[in-house]
Design a protein around this motif. Sequence first.
Motif, PDB file in Angstrom:
ATOM      1  N   LYS A  25     103.876 -24.235  72.791  1.00 33.53           N
ATOM      2  CA  LYS A  25     103.993 -22.983  73.713  1.00 33.53           C
ATOM      3  C   LYS A  25     104.032 -21.725  72.513  1.00 33.53           C
ATOM      4  CE  LYS A  25     106.374 -20.551  77.426  1.00 33.53           C
ATOM      5  NZ  LYS A  25     106.910 -19.939  76.500  1.00 33.53           N
ATOM      6  N   PRO A  26     105.351 -22.133  71.815  1.00 31.95           N
ATOM      7  CA  PRO A  26     104.106 -20.845  70.659  1.00 31.95           C
ATOM      8  C   PRO A  26     103.347 -20.390  69.781  1.00 31.95           C
ATOM      9  CG  PRO A  26     106.226 -22.419  69.588  1.00 31.95           C
ATOM     10  CD  PRO A  26     105.727 -22.982  70.751  1.00 31.95           C
ATOM     11  N   SER A  28     113.504 -21.231  69.002  1.00 31.33           N
ATOM     12  CA  SER A  28     113.760 -21.226  70.404  1.00 31.33           C
ATOM     13  C   SER A  28     112.870 -23.147  70.774  1.00 31.33           C
ATOM     14  CB  SER A  28     113.150 -20.723  71.231  1.00 31.33           C
ATOM     15  OG  SER A  28     113.770 -18.875  71.530  1.00 31.33           O
ATOM     16  N   SER A  83     103.477 -12.377  70.807  1.00 32.12           N
ATOM     17  CA  SER A  83     102.220 -12.065  70.684  1.00 32.12           C
ATOM     18  C   SER A  83     101.406 -11.194  71.041  1.00 32.12           C
ATOM     19  CB  SER A  83     101.465 -13.540  71.234  1.00 32.12           C
ATOM     20  OG  SER A  83     101.891 -14.582  70.379  1.00 32.12           O
ATOM     21  N   GLY A 116     110.179 -16.737  69.090  1.00 30.86           N
ATOM     22  CA  GLY A 116     109.619 -18.448  70.182  1.00 30.86           C
ATOM     23  C   GLY A 116     109.489 -19.155  69.208  1.00 30.86           C
ATOM     24  N   GLY A 171     107.451 -15.870  78.372  1.00 28.43           N
ATOM     25  CA  GLY A 171     108.873 -15.390  77.108  1.00 28.43           C
ATOM     26  C   GLY A 171     108.258 -14.957  75.713  1.00 28.43           C
ATOM     27  N   TRP A 172     109.484 -14.835  75.074  1.00 27.58           N
ATOM     28  CA  TRP A 172     109.370 -14.744  73.605  1.00 27.58           C
ATOM     29  C   TRP A 172     108.034 -14.934  73.581  1.00 27.58           C
ATOM     30  CZ3 TRP A 172     112.773 -10.870  72.061  1.00 27.58           C
ATOM     31  CH2 TRP A 172     113.798 -10.741  72.646  1.00 27.58           C
ATOM     32  N   SER A 173     107.219 -15.553  73.302  1.00 27.32           N
ATOM     33  CA  SER A 173     106.247 -15.964  72.577  1.00 27.32           C
ATOM     34  C   SER A 173     105.062 -15.229  73.041  1.00 27.32           C
ATOM     35  CB  SER A 173     105.717 -17.241  72.629  1.00 27.32           C
ATOM     36  OG  SER A 173     106.661 -18.234  71.392  1.00 27.32           O
ATOM     37  N   GLU A 174     104.835 -16.000  74.386  1.00 28.02           N
ATOM     38  CA  GLU A 174     103.713 -14.463  74.916  1.00 28.02           C
ATOM     39  C   GLU A 174     103.754 -13.026  75.023  1.00 28.02           C
ATOM     40  OE1 GLU A 174     104.123 -18.591  76.618  1.00 28.02           O
ATOM     41  OE2 GLU A 174     105.585 -16.773  76.299  1.00 28.02           O
ATOM     42  N   GLY A 232     109.052 -11.880  68.438  1.00 27.56           N
ATOM     43  CA  GLY A 232     109.071 -12.234  69.405  1.00 27.56           C
ATOM     44  C   GLY A 232     108.579 -13.603  69.023  1.00 27.56           C
ATOM     45  N   ILE A 233     107.335 -13.118  68.277  1.00 27.43           N
ATOM     46  CA  ILE A 233     106.725 -14.797  68.083  1.00 27.43           C
ATOM     47  C   ILE A 233     107.649 -15.854  66.914  1.00 27.43           C
ATOM     48  CG2 ILE A 233     105.324 -15.588  66.816  1.00 27.43           C
ATOM     49  CD1 ILE A 233     103.149 -13.035  66.633  1.00 27.43           C
TER      50      ILE A 233
END
Length: 451
Positions: free
Chosen positions: A97-98, A29, A414, A26, A408-411, A22-23
């Motif tokens: 953001k990431p 993206s 993480s 992120g 999103g993916w980053s949150e 996911g990180i």
Amino acid sequence: MYTFSSKLKTFSLALMVLGIIGIGIGFMSVPNKEEVKEMLKQGHGHHESATSHDTHESKDSHVKQNVSHDTHKSEEVHADKEHEEHVEHVLHQQQNKPWSAFYVACIFFMLISVGVLAFYAIQQAAQAGWSPILFRVMEGITGYLLPGSIIFFLFLVSSGFHLNHIFIWMDESVVAKDHLLQAKVGYLNVPFFLIRAAIFLAGWNIYRYVSRKNSIAQDSATDHSFYKKNFKWAAGFLVFFIVSESIMSWDWIMSVDPHWYSTLFGWYVFASFFVSGITTIALVTLYLKSKGYLENVNTSHIHDLAKFMFGISIFWTYLWFSQFMLIWYSDIPEEVTYFVTRIENYNLPFFGMLVMNFLFPLLILINTDFKRLSWIIVMAGIVILFGHYIDFYNMIMPATVGDQWFIGWSEIGSILFFLGLFIFVVFNTLTKAPLVAKGNPLMEESKHFHY
């Protein structure tokens, strides 16, 4: 001795793998400049937040005030320049953001272990009779402090090398055009910032190492010498902690908003991660009991943990309201803009956090009987932990990404990665020593504690 089950170990490793994926997604993206321009054309871009620390906002206002109305051509030139600056600003927010999502999860899970360490030290210094049966649980949770500190410090170093723009005051070009940041450069500079961080993290980890070593040594000791040493270490640590925690909150969280400050902020941050740490103690304890361990932990111990969960939740709310009410009522532009931005751009997480961190614990945990029911504690604990993650999210993201936020993916990545790492380290640490600190002179009192 506790045995780390293969299912739980596999679960924690799976969380870490999913988190890394996911990180990675992120970071991959993040849009480029052309994609940001297209996004703005389609109306999906947002305007700069009021508290953004990028100097483009001040440039924009300066440009707007000085646009020449003499010729249409001049207006177009200024409009083009303004648009380019806006595109650059949104691009920086998207790039942040990431990094910001990673930072929020990183600091949140590390501070959970710090909160547990502070609670452990308070119990040692107070010579509390009810809690020694839970000491090894606390020691297991604080085992995360070392790996968590290493990852966190490496992140701060990466910020110092400008791999991200979380801390805008680290950008010399920004400082050169901001007289407020220039006035703070004696304190807010990268070398001094990293030195302070190293001292705080080292101090916390040294106390954790020494107290854990003395606790295990006391099990086989013929006197109470190690117990007395832990008492002295706990008293000294708490003095260091009071100072370091306040400065830490200014450095690692408040300095992402370097134009804003609050004299209550250190206590506010402390209340947030302190109640999160106590909640984690309760959840780990209940998990171990469900697996047949900690047979001497009774409903009175759980009741006392739940009382702390309830009490510190109310304390956190008091600090939140005190900070919010005074700033909102005084309506000083430099101060109130902090809350204006969050209410306008983070409406759902801002007020949702209040429900999860205050209203829910108030309604559920105010009942004495509910404090003894395991499923109630687990449900309340999950809500409290998620609510205080959102609290940290609200403290950091508006300053680093403005209104370019979404879960999103980053949150998610993480959270999964650090949750998996936390579970793996904590439960692995629990296998290293007996779950009962039998050498503690107050252990019998703790075993027979009844409220």
